[in-house]
Design an enzyme around this catalytic site. Structure first.
Site, mmCIF file in Angstrom:
data_model
loop_
_atom_site.group_PDB
_atom_site.id
_atom_site.type_symbol
_atom_site.label_atom_id
_atom_site.label_comp_id
_atom_site.label_asym_id
_atom_site.label_seq_id
_atom_site.Cartn_x
_atom_site.Cartn_y
_atom_site.Cartn_z
ATOM 1 N N HIS A 122 -3.719 -5.340 1.203
ATOM 2 C CA HIS A 122 -3.411 -5.760 2.569
ATOM 3 C C HIS A 122 -3.955 -7.169 2.807
ATOM 4 O O HIS A 122 -4.907 -7.601 2.159
ATOM 5 C CB HIS A 122 -4.072 -4.827 3.585
ATOM 6 C CG HIS A 122 -3.515 -3.450 3.611
ATOM 7 N ND1 HIS A 122 -2.288 -3.151 4.137
ATOM 8 C CD2 HIS A 122 -4.043 -2.265 3.182
ATOM 9 C CE1 HIS A 122 -2.066 -1.859 4.039
ATOM 10 N NE2 HIS A 122 -3.114 -1.293 3.461
ATOM 11 N N CYS B 159 0.840 -1.197 0.000
ATOM 12 C CA CYS B 159 0.000 0.000 0.000
ATOM 13 C C CYS B 159 0.882 1.258 0.000
ATOM 14 O O CYS B 159 1.554 1.541 -0.987
ATOM 15 C CB CYS B 159 -0.987 -0.037 1.149
ATOM 16 S SG CYS B 159 -2.384 1.096 0.927
#
Length: 523
Positions: free
Chosen positions: A447, A342
């Site tokens: 994630h 991310c």
């Protein structure tokens, strides 16, 4: 036969990270194992560790774990207000799972009635649907300077007439003073809902503590319902970033299946967001994971991970200032493995344009509403040929996909969009290319990726080969979901063994006793 258990309980803490989250999870799991229909609730959370629910909402990670303890899917109902700090002064406000803007302390004060109504409605709905709702407080109820805007501690308890247990961490020292003082500083009306205490992380002979607990009863008129022992095996899904200490090991890894260990350094960013994947790696036998915040801690690691960030540009500047950026470039030149997740993935690219979380007007996320701002444009680390631009709305979704022959699942929470990439995609997510892979450098916006067991094993085998750890063998049977479930059962076991369950049931069913004394202090 006793009446069916119905009611609610609020677990508050003397401090942040006192053990509220794990005590709530343990009580929830214990009740669920007894067949009680139980749900968790945290009116307001402040955390950058979050997960995405099935319907694309965002909640605190602890509430997702507590939902699993209850046998439920995570839901925005369990955490209707979430604050995600982007700086020391401003936070992103998430209401019922959706980002609705950025607020400072003054903004939050003006919105308190609106948020109280949201909290009250969600709690009432849960109490109608479930037998028991176990609520978690936020920070400490003793933060009396924040009492006027309190949604999660005594403000919630007073509004809903819920009894309160206060948890104190004895490992920090001074727990008896913390417990006494927490009650003593409160208004009389708030004190009368504090019904008892729980001591957390006790080491040694409880009989040595008992005289202090007896004096605490004499001073406050409130019993200690349980003394929970320190349990080294409890580490997964730690919510508070205070738990990510530089140099500290993550988890309790078992011995390697092969002849080599694989070492991992996870960069402890100042605004770290979501460490799920780091913890998933720490479940693997033979994988040693440690947090790092300086270049020398990266030098000997086989794999370096740059996790998510709530302030990507600020944390990128931090990497440059302390020398980690140079260390990462040296690793790339040497062909040594690096993974960015991310915000960490975004930093690995060539260019970031951010007019959402960071602006060029003041060089920080806490921009006065009256300021004239423009997007902040910075160079990335250049380890991947990738350009990122931040935009609204925030992407928040659960995803599924494949990498080679392995299926995978995870979730995305980010404003950044890939506007150009010249590297091969690493993954296929919902039919589309995702992430980047260039030799020993990998990056993705997903994630939770490394909780997919087969994918994790395949990828670790490749990492080990690139790191020269030819004797590393990924353990065939490791399941992150099973490790998490075992920890929840351990929590429930501790509650069942060390908490007065009869007193706990009575408190949930009947509420706080009417005759609790008020501690008078000079005001």
């Amino acid at each position: 036969m006793s009446a069916p258990l119905r009611g609610a309980l609020l677990v508050a803490g003397t401090t942040s990270d006192a053990g509220k989250s794990v005590v709530v999870a343990g009580i929830c799991r214990m009740l669920a194992r007894r067949g009680v229909r139980v749900a968790p609730f945290k009116a307001q959370n402040m955390s950058n560790n979050s997960v995405v629910t099935l319907d694309g909402g965002e909640i605190g990670r602890a509430q997702a774990l507590q939902a699993r303890a209850c046998g439920l899917e995570p839901s925005v109902r369990f955490n209707p207000v979430l604050l995600k700090p982007g700086s020391d002064r401003r936070s992103q406000l998430v209401v019922r799972g959706k980002a609705v803007g950025t607020v400072g302390a003054r903004d939050y004060f003006t919105r308190r009635q609106e948020l109280r109504e949201v909290v009250a409605a969600e709690l009432a709905s849960l109490r109608d649907e479930f037998d028991v709702v176990v609520c978690e407080g936020a920070g400490s109820p003793a933060e009396i300077n924040l009492r006027a805007t309190d949604l999660a501690n005594m403000g919630l308890a007073r509004a809903a007439e819920i009894p309160v247990l206060v948890v104190g961490d004895i490992d920090r020292g001074g727990v008896l003073a913390h417990l006494f003082g927490t009650v003593a500083v409160l208004e009389p009306e708030d004190q009368q809902l504090i019904a008892g205490f729980v001591v957390n992380k006790f080491r040694g002979d409880v009989s040595l503590l008992q005289p202090g607990l007896d004096q605490l009863v004499a001073l406050t008129g409130r019993p200690t319902l349980g003394v929970l022992p320190f349990a080294e095996d409890l580490w997964l899904d730690a919510e508070d970033s205070l738990g990510t200490i530089s140099g500290a090991p993550v988890g309790r890894p078992g011995p390697p299946h092969g002849t080599d260990w694989l070492t991992v350094a996870a960069v402890r960013l100042p605004r770290i967001s979501n460490s799920t994947d780091i913890e998933a790696l720490a479940c693997e036998p033979g994988v040693s994971v440690r947090w790092a915040d300086s270049p020398h801690q990266l030098a000997t690691a086989d794999l370096v991970i740059i996790p998510g960030s709530k302030a990507t540009i600020s944390d990128l500047n931090w990497l440059r200032a302390n020398g980690i950026a140079d260390a990462l470039r040296a690793r790339a030149i040497a062909g040594r493995p690096v993974l960015g997740i991310c915000g960490g993935y975004q930093m690995l690219g060539t260019r970031i344009v951010d007019g959402v979380e960071h602006t060029a007007a003041v060089g920080a996320a806490d921009v006065p509403d009256s300021a004239t701002t423009r997007p902040c444009v910075v160079d990335g680390l250049g380890l991947l040929d990738l350009e990122i631009e931040f935009a609204d709305p925030k992407i928040a979704r659960q995803v599924s996909g494949i990498a080679g022959a392995d299926s995978l699942h995870g979730y995305e929470i980010h404003h950044g969009r890939v506007t150009r990439t010249a590297d091969p995609a690493w993954l296929t997510i919902d039919g589309d290319p995702e992430g980047s892979a260039r030799e020993a450098i990998w990056g993705t916006h997903v994630h939770g990726l490394l909780e997919s067991d087969e994918f994790r094993r395949t990828w670790l085998t490749e990492v080990a080969a690139r790191a020269g750890r030819t004797g590393f063998v990924a353990a065939p049977g490791t399941s992150v979901a099973d490790v998490r479930s075992a920890q929840l059962d351990l929590l429930a076991d501790l509650v069942e063994k060390h908490v007065d369950l009869a007193a706990l049931d009575q408190l949930i069913r009947d509420g706080a006793p009417a005759d609790l004394p008020v501690i008078r202090t000079a005001r």
